[in-house]
Design a protein around this motif. Sequence first.
Motif, PDB file in Angstrom:
ATOM      1  N   VAL A  76       1.026  -1.105  -0.025  1.00 40.92           N
ATOM      2  CA  VAL A  76      -0.131   0.029   0.020  1.00 40.92           C
ATOM      3  C   VAL A  76       0.865   1.469  -0.038  1.00 40.92           C
ATOM      4  O   VAL A  76       0.427   2.197  -0.572  1.00 40.92           O
ATOM      5  N   TRP A  86       1.739   1.837  -3.194  1.00 40.01           N
ATOM      6  CA  TRP A  86       0.824   2.188  -4.345  1.00 40.01           C
ATOM      7  C   TRP A  86       0.551   3.836  -3.932  1.00 40.01           C
ATOM      8  O   TRP A  86       0.445   4.567  -4.767  1.00 40.01           O
ATOM      9  N   TRP A  87       0.813   4.069  -2.945  1.00 41.17           N
ATOM     10  CA  TRP A  87       0.634   5.617  -2.295  1.00 41.17           C
ATOM     11  C   TRP A  87       1.793   6.452  -3.379  1.00 41.17           C
ATOM     12  O   TRP A  87       1.624   7.570  -3.600  1.00 41.17           O
ATOM     13  N   GLU A 130       3.334   5.599  -6.049  1.00 34.43           N
ATOM     14  CA  GLU A 130       2.904   5.814  -7.567  1.00 34.43           C
ATOM     15  C   GLU A 130       1.856   6.456  -7.673  1.00 34.43           C
ATOM     16  O   GLU A 130       1.833   7.382  -8.803  1.00 34.43           O
ATOM     17  N   SER A 131       0.572   6.749  -6.508  1.00 37.98           N
ATOM     18  CA  SER A 131      -0.474   7.754  -6.968  1.00 37.98           C
ATOM     19  C   SER A 131       0.109   9.077  -6.880  1.00 37.98           C
ATOM     20  O   SER A 131      -0.237   9.932  -7.659  1.00 37.98           O
ATOM     21  N   ARG A 152      -7.803   0.803  -9.462  1.00 32.50           N
ATOM     22  CA  ARG A 152      -7.054   1.783  -9.093  1.00 32.50           C
ATOM     23  C   ARG A 152      -6.478   1.674  -7.498  1.00 32.50           C
ATOM     24  O   ARG A 152      -5.815   2.242  -6.946  1.00 32.50           O
ATOM     25  N   TRP A 153      -7.165   0.870  -6.675  1.00 27.45           N
ATOM     26  CA  TRP A 153      -7.324   0.495  -5.617  1.00 27.45           C
ATOM     27  C   TRP A 153      -6.099  -0.346  -5.013  1.00 27.45           C
ATOM     28  O   TRP A 153      -6.128  -1.385  -5.931  1.00 27.45           O
ATOM     29  N   PRO A 154      -5.414  -0.218  -4.201  1.00 25.53           N
ATOM     30  CA  PRO A 154      -4.459  -1.211  -3.831  1.00 25.53           C
ATOM     31  C   PRO A 154      -4.791  -2.738  -3.145  1.00 25.53           C
ATOM     32  O   PRO A 154      -5.979  -2.683  -2.410  1.00 25.53           O
TER      33      PRO A 154
END
Length: 221
Positions: free
Chosen positions: A43, A46-47, A49-50, A108-110
Motif C-alpha cells: 500500500v 501504491w501511495w 505511485e499515486s 485503481r485501489w491497492p
Amino acid sequence: MPLPLTLTLHEASKTDIDELVHVYFSAFQSPLSRLVMPDVPGVRAWWRESLLRDWERGFWRVWKVVEWEEGGQEKIVAFAKWSVPHGEGQGKEGKEGEKEVKKEGKDRWPVEGNPEVFEQVFEKVVRHKREALGDGGEDRVFYLSIMGTLPTHQRRGAGSLLMTEFCRQADASPRKERCYLEASPKGKSTYERYGFETKSRFSTVVNGEEYVNCCMVREAR
C-alpha cells in the motif's frame, strides 16, 4: 508546554514522496483508514505511485510544512494535496491524466487494502461532491483532497499554514473559485474558521461503527 516550532511552508517535490507517505500513515490511523489503507509495503508503494501520477497530471498541487532541526536538516511534519480547476495549469499531460482518472475502475485501489470498502467510500465522495457543487461545479473548484499532520505536531500551526495557502491560491485564481473538502464532524470547526460551510453529510458503517464525513464548501471571494 511544547517548545515553539520553526515551521516553514514550501511546495513539495517528487524527492519528498517517501516522507509524504510517512506523514500520511502517521496522521490517518482510524479503524476505517487502517481497513482501507493498511500500513503495509504494497500500500505504501501504491501511495508513492499515486503521488507520482498526480505530479504528472498537472492539475494537482502538493505543499509541505517543514520543521528545521539542528544542523539545518529539514523534517516534513505536514502536507496537503489539492486540485486546481480543470484547465488551469494543466497542459497536455494534465488533460490526458484527467481522462485517465475518469476511465479507471476498481483496479485503481491497492489489492492489499480493501478495494470494496474503498470503492464504496469513493462513490459516496464523488456523488456528494457533485451534489454540493451543482452541475459542472466539480470542474471549477479548488478541491482539498488530503491534509495530514504528524501526531506529534498537531495543533501547533502546520495545518493553518497549509489552509491559508490553499485559500490564498483559490482567491488569487483568475475566477476566484470556490473551495471544497470533506471533514469529520470533529474537524469541521477548523475549516469553518476559513469560511467553509457544511452542505451535506454521508456516512460509512464498518464493523458496526459509523464514520461521518461533512461535505464543505467555501464560496469564492
